[in-house]
Scaffold this motif. Structure first.
Motif, PDB file in Angstrom:
ATOM      1  N   UNK A   1       0.829  -1.209   0.000  1.00  0.00           N
ATOM      2  CA  UNK A   1       0.000   0.000   0.000  1.00  0.00           C
ATOM      3  C   UNK A   1       0.864   1.261   0.000  1.00  0.00           C
ATOM      4  N   UNK A   2       2.015   1.181  -0.722  1.00  0.00           N
ATOM      5  CA  UNK A   2       2.898   2.335  -0.837  1.00  0.00           C
ATOM      6  C   UNK A   2       3.879   2.499   0.293  1.00  0.00           C
TER       7      UNK A   2
ATOM      8  N   UNK B   1      -2.323  -3.656  -1.928  1.00  0.00           N
ATOM      9  CA  UNK B   1      -1.451  -3.812  -3.092  1.00  0.00           C
ATOM     10  C   UNK B   1      -0.028  -4.078  -2.637  1.00  0.00           C
ATOM     11  N   UNK B   2       0.540  -5.163  -3.165  1.00  0.00           N
ATOM     12  CA  UNK B   2       1.915  -5.549  -2.858  1.00  0.00           C
ATOM     13  C   UNK B   2       2.748  -5.340  -4.127  1.00  0.00           C
ATOM     14  N   UNK B   3       3.835  -4.586  -3.995  1.00  0.00           N
ATOM     15  CA  UNK B   3       4.741  -4.337  -5.127  1.00  0.00           C
ATOM     16  C   UNK B   3       6.126  -4.819  -4.729  1.00  0.00           C
TER      17      UNK B   3
ATOM     18  N   UNK C   1       6.838  -6.909  -9.903  1.00  0.00           N
ATOM     19  CA  UNK C   1       5.628  -7.711  -9.682  1.00  0.00           C
ATOM     20  C   UNK C   1       4.644  -6.918  -8.826  1.00  0.00           C
ATOM     21  N   UNK C   2       3.386  -6.867  -9.278  1.00  0.00           N
ATOM     22  CA  UNK C   2       2.321  -6.198  -8.527  1.00  0.00           C
ATOM     23  C   UNK C   2       1.203  -7.199  -8.273  1.00  0.00           C
TER      24      UNK C   2
END
Length: 224
Positions: free
Chosen positions: A28-29, A49-51, A60-61
């Motif tokens: 999440x940022x 959200x996982x980046x 990968x998102x």
């Protein structure tokens, strides 16, 4: 507070394919410290959200939805893929998509040239036959006196018709040769590029002019 804790889920990342020390993770940022990347992390219920990034690997998102309620941490598998695989795949896609286009355009051009060449051959053959008939009529007129022209004048007309016939016959042969070569070349290109390259020496083609009986044409022979 204890009742609230029982409603908070958690997730844990399982990262494969890249060294953990080279991986940068945000959820999440928010940046996650490298030492905590593989530790369970408590988060509010809902979507997150996982980046995951790493030098030399594709970014990968992932969207992860956590249900309400405390329980086993939700495992999120992350498999890092090297960038060179992406480049290689893109190159293969460009090649596979581009080949049919140039093959189709070349085939259209070759067929167009074949139609023009064969059309010229047919047209010149018809015209040549007409001049041959004219020359024969003049000869018959000289022999039987049916044209009513003087011999010298008739011979000039015959010579002109015979010369025109020869020129037109030559043009017909050239047209058939060009049209036949274009048709054969287009067929070879189409079938060899669609089915893969043939072993060396297995494809042989020849275009030969054919004359006889006042007719002109071309013969295409070969092995594919």
């Amino acid at each position: 507070m204890q009742a609230l804790d029982t409603r908070i889920p958690s997730l844990v990342l399982r990262i494969e394919g890249a060294p953990l020390k080279s991986v940068a993770v945000t959820i999440d940022g928010e940046t996650i410290l490298p030492t905590l990347v593989t530790m369970p992390r408590a988060l509010n219920p809902g979507e997150h959200e996982v980046v995951v990034k790493a030098s030399g690997y594709q970014t990968l998102r992932k969207k992860v939805t956590l249900p309400e309620g405390q329980g086993p941490a939700v495992e999120v598998p992350v498999v890092m893929v090297p960038e060179r695989q992406e480049v290689a795949s893109a190159t293969r896609a460009d090649t596979s998509e581009g080949a049919p286009k140039w093959r189709t355009y070349t085939a259209i051009g070759g067929l167009g040239l074949a139609v023009v060449g064969l059309g010229v051959g047919v047209g010149m053959t018809v015209a040549s036959n007409g001049k041959a008939d004219e020359a024969n009529r003049i000869i018959d007129g000289i022999a039987y006196g049916t044209d009513g022209c003087r011999a010298a004048e008739c011979y000039d007309k015959w010579a002109t018709a015979a010369t025109d016939r020869n020129y037109m016959r030559g043009a017909a042969i050239a047209g058939y040769a060009v049209g036949g070569a274009a048709l054969a070349g287009t067929a070879i290109l189409w079938f060899t590029t669609s089915r893969g390259a043939h072993p060396q020496g297995t494809t042989k083609v020849a275009v030969l002019p054919a004359l006889g009986g006042g007719e002109a044409g071309a013969v295409v022979v070969g092995a594919f």
